[in-house]
Design a protein around this motif. Structure first.
Motif, short mmCIF file in Angstrom:
data_model
loop_
_atom_site.label_atom_id
_atom_site.label_comp_id
_atom_site.label_asym_id
_atom_site.label_seq_id
_atom_site.Cartn_x
_atom_site.Cartn_y
_atom_site.Cartn_z
N ASN A 68 -2.03 -2.48 -9.51
CA ASN A 68 -2.95 -2.39 -8.37
C ASN A 68 -2.78 -3.54 -7.38
O ASN A 68 -3.50 -3.61 -6.38
CB ASN A 68 -4.40 -2.35 -8.85
CG ASN A 68 -4.80 -3.64 -9.58
OD1 ASN A 68 -3.97 -4.30 -10.20
ND2 ASN A 68 -6.07 -3.99 -9.51
N ILE A 69 -1.83 -4.44 -7.63
CA ILE A 69 -1.64 -5.58 -6.73
C ILE A 69 -0.70 -5.20 -5.59
O ILE A 69 0.46 -4.85 -5.83
CB ILE A 69 -1.07 -6.79 -7.49
CG1 ILE A 69 -2.06 -7.25 -8.56
CG2 ILE A 69 -0.74 -7.94 -6.53
CD1 ILE A 69 -1.57 -8.41 -9.41
N VAL A 70 -1.22 -5.25 -4.37
CA VAL A 70 -0.40 -4.90 -3.21
C VAL A 70 0.12 -6.16 -2.55
O VAL A 70 -0.49 -7.24 -2.64
CB VAL A 70 -1.20 -4.07 -2.18
CG1 VAL A 70 -1.63 -2.75 -2.78
CG2 VAL A 70 -2.41 -4.84 -1.65
N THR A 71 1.28 -6.04 -1.91
CA THR A 71 1.91 -7.18 -1.26
C THR A 71 1.83 -7.10 0.26
O THR A 71 2.31 -8.00 0.96
CB THR A 71 3.38 -7.30 -1.69
OG1 THR A 71 4.05 -6.05 -1.41
CG2 THR A 71 3.49 -7.60 -3.18
N ALA A 72 1.23 -6.05 0.78
CA ALA A 72 0.98 -5.92 2.22
C ALA A 72 -0.24 -5.04 2.41
O ALA A 72 -0.46 -4.08 1.67
CB ALA A 72 2.19 -5.33 2.94
N SER A 73 -1.04 -5.38 3.41
CA SER A 73 -2.24 -4.60 3.71
C SER A 73 -2.75 -5.03 5.08
O SER A 73 -2.19 -5.93 5.71
CB SER A 73 -3.33 -4.84 2.65
OG SER A 73 -3.71 -6.21 2.63
N LEU A 74 -3.79 -4.38 5.54
CA LEU A 74 -4.45 -4.75 6.79
C LEU A 74 -5.71 -5.52 6.44
O LEU A 74 -6.60 -5.00 5.77
CB LEU A 74 -4.79 -3.50 7.61
CG LEU A 74 -3.59 -2.67 8.06
CD1 LEU A 74 -4.06 -1.41 8.77
CD2 LEU A 74 -2.68 -3.49 8.97
N ALA A 75 -5.77 -6.78 6.91
CA ALA A 75 -6.90 -7.64 6.60
C ALA A 75 -7.40 -8.39 7.82
O ALA A 75 -8.15 -9.34 7.70
CB ALA A 75 -6.51 -8.63 5.50
N GLY A 76 -6.95 -7.95 9.01
CA GLY A 76 -7.43 -8.57 10.24
C GLY A 76 -6.57 -9.69 10.77
O GLY A 76 -6.90 -10.28 11.81
N ALA A 77 -5.45 -10.00 10.11
CA ALA A 77 -4.59 -11.09 10.56
C ALA A 77 -3.49 -10.59 11.49
O ALA A 77 -3.02 -9.45 11.36
CB ALA A 77 -3.95 -11.79 9.35
#
Length: 261
Positions: free
Chosen positions: A153-162
């Motif tokens: 379940n560990i992702v290395t890319a996502s959308l977090a506002g940066a």
């Protein structure tokens, strides 16, 4: 080209909150999955889906779609700026959009997936941004081990506002007659490609395929939220109608998510 879509999203038997969000429309579809371990995953996924679709007037190419998604991502940052307790919230995103010129665009970050069924052949169209995928690429584990890996379940890319959040937007290889699946890992982590292939190929309508995939994932013991978006690529110009929302995107409604365009 236009899309004939269906979406089914279920909280699943082991979760209290559905952190998956999705939308479908003749001009596009997407699934987003709030990143586990962070706060307010449902808010993150719902925000991205709503902001991505708000005031939709179409896009011409990958650059224009990337700008729209980046703008939606900035809304996550604005939320954290106004409420520091939300710091760390993030979401995946995988979407299919019809460009104004008639082509198809694919946007992706995280471990939600896009599959394409064409002429009886199922192919995964996205690459997981995940620790497990990195281990597979390095030859440390195989595909079979990945399904039960404790850190899958560990992702290395996502959308977090940066500003530097990684995002891939490409011209999709889509054609009339294709059937596409966009899904959260509550589906893909529990169903092998052979089962996904059979469910997509045997269903007459996208509604039947989406419902079948969610049921199959539950029967397979999925311990996550479960969301399946199934889209048939058809001829014609997509109608500019409002999207239909599912999961967190159909639940999380407040002033900040309303279309102010």
């Amino acid at each position: 080209m236009r899309l004939i879509c269906a979406v089914v999203s279920d909280v699943g038997p082991h979760r209290r909150i559905n952190q998956d969000a999705a939308f479908v429309a003749p001009w596009g579809a997407a699934v987003a999955d709030g990143v586990g371990g962070g706060p307010a995953g449902d808010l993150a996924s719902a925000t991205i889906v709503h902001r991505m679709t708000a005031g939709w007037h179409g896009v011409d190419d990958v650059d224009e779609l990337a700008v729209r998604v980046r703008s939606a991502n900035w809304d996550l940052r604005a939320r954290v700026d106004s409420d520091p307790s939300l710091a760390g919230m993030a979401t995946t995103l995988t979407g299919l959009v019809v460009a104004r010129g008639g082509g198809m665009l694919l946007v992706h970050t995280g471990d939600s997936r896009a599959y394409r069924l064409r002429d009886g052949e199922l192919t995964q169209q996205t690459r997981d941004d995940s620790l497990v995928q990195a281990l597979i690429d390095q030859g440390v584990i195989g595909d079979a081990e990945a399904r039960s890996h404790p850190r899958r379940n560990i992702v290395t890319a996502s959308l977090a506002g940066a500003d530097d959040d990684r995002l891939w937007v490409i011209d999709a290889d889509a054609a009339q007659g294709d059937r596409w699946l966009l899904c959260s890992d509550g589906v893909s982590d529990y169903l092998p490609d052979s089962v996904i292939d059979s469910a997509l190929a045997s269903a007459t309508h996208p509604d039947d395929a989406a419902g079948a995939l969610v049921r199959l994932a539950m029967d397979a013991g999925s311990r996550d939220n479960i969301t399946a978006v199934v889209c048939d690529v058809a001829s014609g110009v997509p109608v500019a109608e409002p999207p239909r929302f599912a999961g967190a995107a159909a639940i999380v409604f407040d002033d900040a998510l309303e279309d102010t365009a």
